[in-house]
Design an enzyme around this catalytic site. Structure first.
Site, PDB file in Angstrom:
ATOM      1  CG  ASN A 234       1.993  -1.387  -3.998  1.00 50.14           C
ATOM      2  OD1 ASN A 234       3.228  -1.860  -3.557  1.00 50.14           O
ATOM      3  ND2 ASN A 234       0.990  -0.877  -3.378  1.00 50.14           N
TER       4      ASN A 234
ATOM      5  CG  LEU B  77     -10.176 -12.692  -4.879  1.00 51.91           C
ATOM      6  CD1 LEU B  77      -8.782 -13.064  -5.288  1.00 51.91           C
ATOM      7  CD2 LEU B  77     -11.209 -12.695  -6.031  1.00 51.91           C
TER       8      LEU B  77
ATOM      9  CG  ASP C 229      -5.171  -8.948   5.163  1.00 53.47           C
ATOM     10  OD1 ASP C 229      -4.793  -9.033   4.141  1.00 53.47           O
ATOM     11  OD2 ASP C 229      -5.807  -8.206   5.607  1.00 53.47           O
TER      12      ASP C 229
ATOM     13  CD  GLU D  21      -8.689 -21.173   4.255  1.00 54.14           C
ATOM     14  OE1 GLU D  21      -8.016 -21.315   3.276  1.00 54.14           O
ATOM     15  OE2 GLU D  21      -8.272 -21.506   5.215  1.00 54.14           O
TER      16      GLU D  21
ATOM     17  CG  ASN E 209      -2.924  -8.721  -0.310  1.00 53.92           C
ATOM     18  OD1 ASN E 209      -3.154  -7.754  -1.307  1.00 53.92           O
ATOM     19  ND2 ASN E 209      -3.431  -8.914   0.792  1.00 53.92           N
TER      20      ASN E 209
ATOM     21  CG  MET F 251      -9.439  -1.512  -2.695  1.00 54.33           C
ATOM     22  SD  MET F 251      -8.497  -2.000  -1.265  1.00 54.33           S
ATOM     23  CE  MET F 251      -7.182  -1.066  -1.359  1.00 54.33           C
TER      24      MET F 251
ATOM     25  CG  HIS G 210      -2.170  -5.903   4.835  1.00 54.75           C
ATOM     26  ND1 HIS G 210      -3.578  -5.446   4.525  1.00 54.75           N
ATOM     27  CD2 HIS G 210      -2.246  -5.551   6.262  1.00 54.75           C
ATOM     28  CE1 HIS G 210      -4.280  -4.927   5.906  1.00 54.75           C
ATOM     29  NE2 HIS G 210      -3.212  -5.091   6.631  1.00 54.75           N
TER      30      HIS G 210
HETATM   31  C1  GAR Z   1      -1.632  -0.138  -0.951  1.00 51.63           C
HETATM   32  O1  GAR Z   1      -1.193   0.749   0.187  1.00 51.63           O
HETATM   33  C2  GAR Z   1      -2.027  -1.478  -0.622  1.00 51.63           C
HETATM   34  O2  GAR Z   1      -0.759  -2.116   0.324  1.00 51.63           O
HETATM   35  C3  GAR Z   1      -3.278  -1.435  -0.036  1.00 51.63           C
HETATM   36  O3  GAR Z   1      -3.973  -0.503  -0.866  1.00 51.63           O
HETATM   37  C4  GAR Z   1      -2.855   0.511  -1.383  1.00 51.63           C
HETATM   38  C5  GAR Z   1      -3.037   0.324  -2.820  1.00 51.63           C
HETATM   39  O4  GAR Z   1      -2.309   1.497  -3.544  1.00 51.63           O
HETATM   40  N1  GAR Z   1      -3.992  -2.599   0.158  1.00 51.63           N
HETATM   41  C6  GAR Z   1      -4.647  -2.988   1.056  1.00 51.63           C
HETATM   42  O5  GAR Z   1      -4.987  -2.171   2.096  1.00 51.63           O
HETATM   43  C7  GAR Z   1      -5.153  -4.596   1.077  1.00 51.63           C
HETATM   44  N2  GAR Z   1      -5.640  -5.072   2.296  1.00 51.63           N
HETATM   45  P1  GAR Z   1      -1.901   1.215  -5.393  1.00 51.63           P
HETATM   46  O6  GAR Z   1      -3.197   0.975  -5.802  1.00 51.63           O
HETATM   47  O7  GAR Z   1      -1.418   2.785  -5.215  1.00 51.63           O
HETATM   48  O8  GAR Z   1      -1.057   0.139  -5.140  1.00 51.63           O
END
Ligand code: GAR
Length: 205
Positions: free
Chosen positions: A17, A97, A154, A151, A111, A94, A113
């Protein structure tokens, strides 16, 4: 010309991302966010390599290096302040906060998701687990969401969503990849540009 918004991208892993944001900045789809910092919670995050390649300053603030969450967040806040960060993007970050941290950047943290919130989100739903849960439930449509961070994990206001159809033979891995390619990598740069434009306009007033 509006002044660009100094933006930090917070990462923990591969950083695809982040790469989508870097590419969008390079080809002009992102014009109002300045990529001023990539901060990783994990020193081995490949995202750091992507940032360095793109010439973006990096920092590592590892949760494990601090006794508690408050000390970790204080260290993170001081790096963000040092760089004059106005907007934060969580891109595969990950660590949840605290409300205290979020209050300092109210409506300035977004963020991505990998599901259509409010499905398959909240505490414990991250990365591949989200796609495992979607397949186990048997939904036929999933997708990605970009939202403001408040807070509630998601739980903040939704900025943009994009649906992705589930296929009969999907595994969590194939689904994760398709949600990234078709939804996340398009949605996140667009949402970042939109939010940056709004912040830049309100700064000009
Ligand atoms: C992504 O799919 C993102 O949406 C998810 O982790 C992955 C990170 O991939 N995030 C979550 O699950 C947050 N709750 P990346 O490091 O290749 O961007």
């Amino acid at each position: 010309m509006l002044k660009r918004i100094r933006t930090a991208v917070l990462v923990s892993g591969g950083g695809t991302n982040l790469q989508a944001i870097i590419d969008a900045a390079a080809d002009g789809r992102i014009r109002h966010a300045e990529l001023a910092l990539v901060a990783a919670s994990n020193p081995d995050a490949y995202a750091l390599v992507r940032a360095e390649r793109a010439g973006i300053p990096t920092a590592v603030v590892s949760r494990k290096a601090y006794l508690d969450a408050a000390a970790f967040e204080n260290a993170l806040l001081s790096v963000l302040r040092e760089k004059g960060i106005e907007l934060i993007v969580l891109a595969g970050f990950m660590t949840i906060l605290s409300a205290d941290f979020i209050r300092r950047y109210e409506n300035r943290i977004i963020n991505v998701h990998p599901s259509l919130i409010p499905s398959f989100c909240g505490k414990g739903y991250y990365g591949l687990r989200v796609h495992e849960a979607a397949l186990a439930y048997g939904v036929k449509v999933t997708g990605a969401t970009v939202h403001f961070v408040n807070e509630i994990p998601d739980g903040g206001a939704i900025i943009a969503q994009k649906p992705v159809m589930i296929r009969k033979n999907d595994t969590p891995e194939t689904l994760q990849r398709r949600v990234m390619e078709r939804a996340e990598w398009k949605l996140l740069p667009r949402a970042l540009e939109l939010v940056s434009i709004e912040l830049a306009k309100s700064k000009q007033k």
